[in-house]
Design a protein around this motif. Sequence first.
Motif, mmCIF file in Angstrom:
data_model
loop_
_atom_site.group_PDB
_atom_site.id
_atom_site.type_symbol
_atom_site.label_atom_id
_atom_site.label_comp_id
_atom_site.label_asym_id
_atom_site.label_seq_id
_atom_site.Cartn_x
_atom_site.Cartn_y
_atom_site.Cartn_z
ATOM 1 N N ASP A 52 0.828 -1.209 0.000
ATOM 2 C CA ASP A 52 0.000 0.000 0.000
ATOM 3 C C ASP A 52 0.855 1.249 0.000
ATOM 4 N N ASP A 59 -2.641 1.261 -4.430
ATOM 5 C CA ASP A 59 -4.004 0.942 -4.063
ATOM 6 C C ASP A 59 -4.883 0.793 -5.289
ATOM 7 N N ASP A 64 -6.847 -1.553 -3.917
ATOM 8 C CA ASP A 64 -7.226 -0.882 -2.685
ATOM 9 C C ASP A 64 -8.704 -0.590 -2.715
ATOM 10 N N ASP A 65 -9.241 -0.322 -3.891
ATOM 11 C CA ASP A 65 -10.670 -0.525 -4.027
ATOM 12 C C ASP A 65 -10.865 -1.473 -5.195
ATOM 13 N N HIS A 624 -2.482 -5.667 -0.205
ATOM 14 C CA HIS A 624 -3.407 -6.784 -0.353
ATOM 15 C C HIS A 624 -2.682 -8.110 -0.533
ATOM 16 N N ALA A 658 -15.560 -4.767 2.721
ATOM 17 C CA ALA A 658 -15.190 -3.434 2.248
ATOM 18 C C ALA A 658 -15.747 -3.311 0.840
ATOM 19 N N SER A 660 -16.625 -1.169 -2.578
ATOM 20 C CA SER A 660 -16.161 -0.032 -3.372
ATOM 21 C C SER A 660 -17.138 0.228 -4.504
ATOM 22 N N THR A 666 -14.243 3.457 -0.401
ATOM 23 C CA THR A 666 -14.406 2.196 0.303
ATOM 24 C C THR A 666 -15.399 2.390 1.427
ATOM 25 N N GLY A 702 -13.559 -7.473 4.896
ATOM 26 C CA GLY A 702 -13.162 -6.205 5.484
ATOM 27 C C GLY A 702 -12.667 -6.252 6.914
ATOM 28 N N LEU A 705 -7.787 -4.193 6.309
ATOM 29 C CA LEU A 705 -7.812 -3.144 5.294
ATOM 30 C C LEU A 705 -6.405 -2.619 5.066
ATOM 31 N N GLN A 709 -7.675 2.425 2.529
ATOM 32 C CA GLN A 709 -9.053 2.036 2.760
ATOM 33 C C GLN A 709 -9.541 2.533 4.116
#
Length: 784
Positions: A52, A59, A64-65, A624, A658, A660, A666, A702, A705, A709
């Motif tokens: 990240d 992201d 990230d989303d 992630h 989470a 998006s 998010t 979620g 994160l 996020q």
Amino acid sequence: MSTEPETTENAEPGAPDTVAEDAAPVTRDGAGGGAAVPGAGSSEAADPDTRDGEDPAADAQDGDDPAAEAGDGEAAGDGGTASEMSEAEAELAAQRIERERIERRKAEKKGPIESGSRLTGRAADLLAAVRAVESGTTPPATVFAEPEPEAARRRPAPQPVRRPGPVSAEAATAAPAAPAPQTVQAVRQVLAEGGAPEALALPAAAVLGPGAQERLREDPWQLLRVTGVRPEQADGFARSLLGAECGPGDPRRGRAFTVWLLEQAALAGHTCLEAPALVEALSRRGVPDPDAALQDTLAEGEALVFQDALEEPGAPASRGHAQDTSDEVTEGGEDGEEDEDAARPVRVLVGLERYALAEESLADGLARLVNSAPEGTVAAQDWERAAGSARGSAAELIRAVGAHGLVLHTGGEASRVDPARLLCAARALGLRAWAATHGPLGREAFAELLRQQSPQTDGRAQGPAEGGVATVAGLLSGAEGPGRDADGTLDLDLLVVLDAPQLDVETAALLVESLPDGARLVLAGDPAVLWSVGPGRVFADLLAARVCPHVASRVPDPGPLGELVSGIGIGELNQVEAPGKEVVIVPVRDAGEAVHRTVQLVSDSVPRAIGVPPEQTVVITPGHGGAAGTRVLNAALKERLNPGPGRFGGFDPGDRIAYSPVPGRTLPGHVVKADADGLHLSCAGAPVVVPREQVETRVRHGWALTAHQAAGGRWPAVVVVLPGDAAQALSRPWVYTAFGRASRHLSVVHGAEQALPRAVAEVPARPRTTRLPVLLRTQEQQAA
């Protein structure tokens, strides 16, 4: 608090020409020779195991989303009937309408450059400046010509303009038309000929529009416009279609690569790139003549060129960001004599039209607020009386807002009490005052703070005339907030935007354009947190430009957590006394142990020792992917906290998620149920239905994160996981943001050893290239 003293390599903060790169592998079709794009159409297509960090490109590409795969223009479906569109679709529709409004206003000031035409006039001069910088010669004198007449140039404080009427319900809820089935089928055939996956047919038809199949046959590199497709994959596709006609020096390839690099730069937060940096990146991508490729792209109108002349001869470039490379081109007078306009260093920038348009519109709107007096419905003595009843920095903020249309406010989490007191004072003066936060968690927390500051309400909800709290997305879409007046602007007198560092340039432009003439705007936030996921660094650029009052809060963040986070903000990782176990360090040897200890903390240790249940605890990790990324952690936490077969896309009722709805947003929530309509979620108390085909790209588990996020939200307990392979992703803004999400307890699962204090002390935010500081300075000079 302790760290293990072992030296590791410092993370490289990045260079101006660094662009985000997707690590998706490339597989070749042996028969056709085309490139197969792995995972196309799934959330993994552009989801490498990068960390990240403080760079939002990680992201956007690392998921990230998860909606990043869908592209910026795709509306997110919340389910429901065809006549009831989701908040995300309404938001996207409203943003499209606002962008059209911005474009119309900009078109009144100067004519557009049509794609495919040759540049003339000022644009031609700037293109010549590009060539001059690249060749090391002096740019044409016309670049430094005198400004246009007053009637033709942009005014710093334009007169009130009658804006279009209110958006109708039909227009606000109209989803973008899906490509025709015959178009999708025709594109599928072309993709098959080139050896590309059929899954790309629908996104390619949506991106390229009618006649997409002809466009792909004529220019196979247009496939790069589809999210997740990489240059080498587009090269393979082009070789299969064009055969011997395909070559590395093909002008179509050069143009496509130039646009792709600018799009990747936007994912990394840049609104533009310096011309030499872009030329170097093209060269690294195997473009034989990168200079010609850049000039061809500019001539075809697929990108725009700008030049920034510095204020003083020989002065260092004022960039609004920390970059060290610049191209200084000086201009001498006749016969070698220098005059006042001589020896001006020049920086040549190249950017995509959408971000250039947004940045210029934002500068116009901010100048309108700075140089136009606010509506005089409240007397100066009334503002002074309101400030007198407050104290400290809250009183300073009230006085500043009473006299100015644009005010900046900085401080930590505890400093939010200042904007809360401002809103209460403004409402008491009869103003329609609203606040906007980055996400629903921040909205709920600030609404509670407002109730605490307004005992006269007796806990009752405030009426719409008095104002309230909304999210930025809800405010722009019309799903939340005061709505719009007859001119199409927000029906308010004062807007306080919290979490201002999370504003990207396009969102900020839409927000400022939506304010009525005479309204006041306060941008408040903590400048030490991570910047926006989208391009730009609006809040930091405004702070650096110093074009409006800035009130720094003197309200300190309390307790051991406040002391720890405040130290990180100035580059110090201090050991703090935590008698109530507010801060706990859990050392681990490897990623496997980090996952095990994280699950143990969330499910057992924190509830037992701190009294915070698992549903009020969030895990934050740098990325992630990897052995301790969100995927692995969420799988382990689900198995412990909510085991189930995952019958609907890996999800079961009760799972934390989470969601998006659009790229860059998010929403935390949990799964309610799943049926034929899709996955039913509850996000901040609001029901959401995600269609079956969108679950994979828009919903993640979620419990864990990334810091981006989690930005804008706070939880009673936070577990930050720092595995050993996270060293390159750590930076001071990342650590500051992650550690600052905890309100009562912070556990740090620490395997990064000396990389953590080194990142806090030595690794600042990664630089971003933007034009906003120069545009603001130009506006200020014109107003003087």
